[in-house]
Design a protein around this motif. Structure first.
Motif, mmCIF file in Angstrom:
data_model
loop_
_atom_site.group_PDB
_atom_site.id
_atom_site.type_symbol
_atom_site.label_atom_id
_atom_site.label_comp_id
_atom_site.label_asym_id
_atom_site.label_seq_id
_atom_site.Cartn_x
_atom_site.Cartn_y
_atom_site.Cartn_z
ATOM 1 N N SER A 102 -21.072 11.730 -29.329
ATOM 2 C CA SER A 102 -20.111 11.387 -29.076
ATOM 3 C C SER A 102 -19.148 10.077 -29.509
ATOM 4 N N VAL A 104 -15.895 10.887 -28.123
ATOM 5 C CA VAL A 104 -15.181 9.842 -26.532
ATOM 6 C C VAL A 104 -15.898 8.797 -26.094
ATOM 7 N N VAL A 122 -7.681 11.133 -24.965
ATOM 8 C CA VAL A 122 -9.482 12.152 -24.721
ATOM 9 C C VAL A 122 -8.724 12.904 -23.707
ATOM 10 N N ASP A 145 -14.985 16.652 -29.685
ATOM 11 C CA ASP A 145 -16.156 15.375 -28.924
ATOM 12 C C ASP A 145 -17.561 15.343 -29.398
#
Ligand code: AMP
Ligand code: GLY
Length: 421
Positions: A102, A104, A122, A145
């Motif tokens: 990920s 993020v 984001v 992501d």
């Protein structure tokens, strides 16, 4: 000992090659492997992402060690599943591997622990992302992501490309659920480098720095690929910079992950941009790079089994990891058309004709009868070790000149940035 390698690319061939040189290793298995790995290991036709089938294989053979090459099985929890049954396994657990799985999460951790990286935002909503891009302008970088096989990052030089990238990822869902969220990031300028480290969660031991060549054509033109070539050590990372990367990036990341209840054990790969404001993280990977692993394994002097054993025992501080003198260069031969569409099944010749100190690490190859044929976009990494980078470049290209298949493509400038230094 009996070792299982999970994966079937050039990185896994390099790992198999290195492990086969350990006096401690009696037999290697590989799932699924490829035509080159088959010369060193017993290949088992199981996909690297098939966690239940790999677990079954481990139950059957009771491997003394399993080495996981690619990111997908790490993110799918292969290491957790193996550990649960008491099988020794090298690689981070699922929650730790999410640093790659990920983008993020990776950005959140970098922000929280003050690890130098590009400014970012984001978005879970395409319109909001596009509004933001219209406000902040181009150039910028759009990242899906989740895992997208190295294709989820678009460096947009103009606003229209950035807006289209958001549409492609979030509306057309080019990478499926991996595009549920996007990161929009400041575009950094500089020279890229890869710093990999072994870590047991406490001790962090950097490897020699490497440099990848992402774009498909010479002089960094054309679309990004998984990597068209690599070399190590990379002189862009001076000894001072290397220390800075260890102190400001690698150690704080390992500490941060531990504090987030994501203890990290395995290889941590920091993809870096060396900018005017110092080294900045572009991405983290939870594994060896491909093709970076090829030159790095050729340069590693220590027995990889000893290193992994110390790491799994939490005792990386008790061993010395040695590196060979000189340098290693890997030139990747690809099928014409990669990273787009390409043909498979072309006969590869000349592999038994390579000079000394040159190894052909197979990526996308298969056996058809007794002939080795192409079976992927990246086909083979011709990897040489010599006393210096210029000599290793020369030797690697001598090796390349011996090998042939229809539609073969490769970059002719691997290592050029090192020569300029
Ligand atoms: P990543 O998978 O995040 O490493 O991105 C793949 C490639 O995209 C990198 O190797 C860089 O060439 C490029 N890239 C990623 N992030 C940035 C950024 N913030 N600025 C410039 N280039 C980037
Ligand atoms: N060569 C880049 C990577 O392995 O992600």
């Amino acid at each position: 000992m009996k070792v299982l390698i999970v994966g079937g690319g050039g990185r896994e061939h390099a790992l198999a090659w290195k492990l086969s040189r350990s006096p401690r290793v009696k037999k290697i298995f590989c799932a699924p492997g490829n035509a080159g790995i088959a010369e060193l290991a017993e290949c088992v036709n199981i996909n690297a992402e098939n966690v239940p089938a790999i677990l079954d294989l481990a139950r059957q053979h009771k491997f003394d060690l399993t080495v996981v090459g690619p990111e997908a099985p790490l993110v799918a929890g292969l290491v957790d599943a193996m550990e649960k049954e008491g099988f020794p396994v090298f690689g981070p657990r699922q929650r730790a591997a999410e640093i790659e799985g990920s983008k993020v999460l990776a950005k959140e951790i970098m922000q929280k622990y003050s690890i130098p990286t590009a400014r970012h935002a984001v978005f879970e909503d395409a319109e909001a992302a596009q509004e933001y891009i219209k406000k902040t302008g181009a150039p910028c970088v759009i990242k899906a992501d989740g895992l997208a096989a190295g294709k989820g990052v678009i460096v947009a030089e103009d606003e229209q490309t950035a807006l289209s990238a958001v549409h492609y990822i979030m509306k057309q869902r080019a990478f499926g659920a991996a595009g549920n969220r996007v990161v929009v990031e400041e575009c950094l300028r500089g020279e890229e480098a890869s710093m990999l480290a072994f870590t047991d969660g406490e001790n962090v031991v950097p490897m020699i720095p490497a440099q990848d060549h992402k774009q498909v054509y010479d002089n960094d033109c054309g679309p990004n690929t998984g990597g068209m070539g690599a070399y190590a050590p990379a002189p862009v990372i001076t000894p001072e910079l290397r220390q800075e990367v260890v102190d400001k990036i690698l150690i704080p990341t390992v500490r941060g992950l531990a504090a987030e209840d994501r203890p990290y054990r395995g290889v941590l790969y920091a993809g870096l941009m060396i900018t005017d404001r110092g080294p900045q993280v572009l991405e983290f990977n939870a594994r060896f790079g491909d093709p970076e692993a090829q030159p790095i394994m050729m340069m590693l002097q220590s027995d990889l089994v000893d290193v992994i054993e110390a790491l799994l025992a939490g005792e990386l501080n008790k061993i010395n990891i040695g590196w060979n003198d000189g340098a290693s260069v890997c030139v990747v031969l690809t099928s014409q058309g990669y990273p787009g569409e390409y043909r498979k099944g072309e006969i590869i010749s000349g592999l038994d004709n390579l000079p000394e100190n040159v190894v052909a690490f197979h990526s996308g190859t298969a056996l058809k009868g007794n002939r080795v044929v192409t079976a992927g976009g990246r086909v083979i990494g011709i990897t040489a070790r010599a006393a210096s980078i210029p000599e290793a470049i020369e030797l690697a290209y001598q090796g390349v000149s011996k090998v042939h298949f229809n539609d073969m493509h490769y970059r002719k400038d691997i290592g050029k940035k090192a020569l300029a230094r």
